[in-house]
Write a protein that holds these residues in place. Structure first.
Motif, mmCIF file in Angstrom:
data_model
loop_
_atom_site.group_PDB
_atom_site.id
_atom_site.type_symbol
_atom_site.label_atom_id
_atom_site.label_comp_id
_atom_site.label_asym_id
_atom_site.label_seq_id
_atom_site.Cartn_x
_atom_site.Cartn_y
_atom_site.Cartn_z
ATOM 1 N N ASP A 213 -0.747 -16.652 16.537
ATOM 2 C CA ASP A 213 -1.300 -17.100 15.261
ATOM 3 C C ASP A 213 -1.287 -15.962 14.239
ATOM 4 N N PRO A 214 -1.190 -16.304 12.941
ATOM 5 C CA PRO A 214 -1.320 -15.283 11.896
ATOM 6 C C PRO A 214 -2.685 -14.604 12.020
ATOM 7 N N PRO A 215 -2.781 -13.306 11.769
ATOM 8 C CA PRO A 215 -1.750 -12.406 11.215
ATOM 9 C C PRO A 215 -0.865 -11.748 12.264
ATOM 10 N N PHE A 216 -0.776 -12.313 13.481
ATOM 11 C CA PHE A 216 0.132 -11.840 14.530
ATOM 12 C C PHE A 216 -0.187 -10.408 14.972
ATOM 13 N N THR A 217 -1.454 -10.086 15.052
ATOM 14 C CA THR A 217 -1.888 -8.757 15.515
ATOM 15 C C THR A 217 -3.092 -8.915 16.436
#
Length: 311
Positions: A213-217
């Motif tokens: 999922d965003p923000p992919f971190t």
């Protein structure tokens, strides 16, 4: 017709000459400035065949980012350096790549990637970038400065073109094993945008699907998307990343800042150091503008093209 004459006809070999495919040579009419229309597939469009790209892509006919297969026909061929690149930038790229004038073929397989429809669209519209690893960017930076790159294992010294620039294949020889890249959604790909699902194939034939999922971190800001293995030439990938990151408002996550800064530095060197050489290589075309227009602005008039040759 007698039986004897029929037999004679069957024995005579067919001498009809086979028509060789015409190689794609970019044309640069001043009134158009673009070589190909952007994102528009027209009748007779000389895009490479899936079968040709599948032979060199490390993951085969799967998305280079998600590794999704093409069973639902959702995988497309994407270009790293845009097919709609303007004539002035194409000339600059030719000089940078150590190629002869008007010999750059943007449909060459080192400039192509399999991507899903949604990733392809996001990549074309500048919502994400593909970045080489720092070690690759360091080699590319040194090559552009025309300095000797330590660690080369070539049996002969690199060949330089008429302007003294090293051919890109002497810096990054084509390899079926591929090279490592990082897929980086920009900060504009926020929580209101779709998630990304990546596939992992196992030896027993099963597939694991992981959704990011965003923000992919991670909570500490580390990247979570898998590192990519692509066959693409880093020159093309860096040029596309430079064009995206140079746009107003483009922001990369903190984990990719170091690579992004180096890409912008390399892109600036590409533009500044090779503009004069490009002008010298083609003093008569007087192509404008020097910098490329928006990568998503359609050309005024498409031109017919012959079938492209693949590497």
């Amino acid at each position: 017709m007698t039986t004897r004459s029929k037999a004679l006809i069957l024995l005579v070999p067919n001498k009809t000459p086979t028509k060789k495919p015409v190689l794609y040579v970019p044309r640069r009419p001043k009134a158009i400035g673009h070589i190909t229309p952007q994102r528009n597939i027209i009748k007779g469009d000389p895009r490479p065949r899936v079968e040709d790209l599948e032979k060199v892509a490390p993951a085969g006919a799967r998305c280079g980012v998600t590794k999704r297969n093409n069973r639902l026909k959702s995988i497309q061929i994407s270009h790293a350096a845009d097919r709609g690149t303007c004539g002035a930038d194409l000339l600059l790229l030719e000089v940078m790549l150590g190629m002869e004038y008007k010999k750059l073929n943007l449909d060459t397989r080192p400039n192509l990637i399999f991507l899903t429809v949604e990733i392809h669209s996001a990549y074309d519209h500048g919502f994400c970038v593909i970045l080489p690893m720092l070690s690759t960017l360091s080699i590319l930076s040194q090559a552009i400065k025309r300095q000797e790159v330590k660690g080369w294992t070539r049996k002969k010294p690199p060949v330089r073109n008429a302007q003294g620039y090293i051919h890109h294949e002497d810096v990054f020889p084509f390899t079926l094993a591929g090279r490592k890249f990082r897929f980086v959604p920009l900060l504009s790909w926020d929580g209101d945008q779709p998630s990304i699902q990546c596939w992992t194939d196992h030896a027993d034939g099963t597939v694991t699907r992981t959704t990011y999922d965003p923000p992919f971190t991670t909570p500490t800001g580390q990247a979570v998307l898998p590192v990519l293995t692509l066959h693409c030439c880093p020159y093309f990938v860096v040029w596309k990343a430079f064009k995206i990151l140079s746009k107003p408002g483009a922001q990369v996550p903190e984990y990719a800042l170091q690579e992004a800064k180096l890409v912008l530095k390399i892109g600036a060197m590409m533009t500044e150091n090779f503009a004069a050489a490009a002008d010298a290589a083609d003093p008569g075309d007087n192509l404008e503008p020097r910098s490329s227009p928006s990568a998503y602005e359609p050309p005024s008039s498409p031109i017919k093209r012959t079938r492209a040759s693949a590497r």
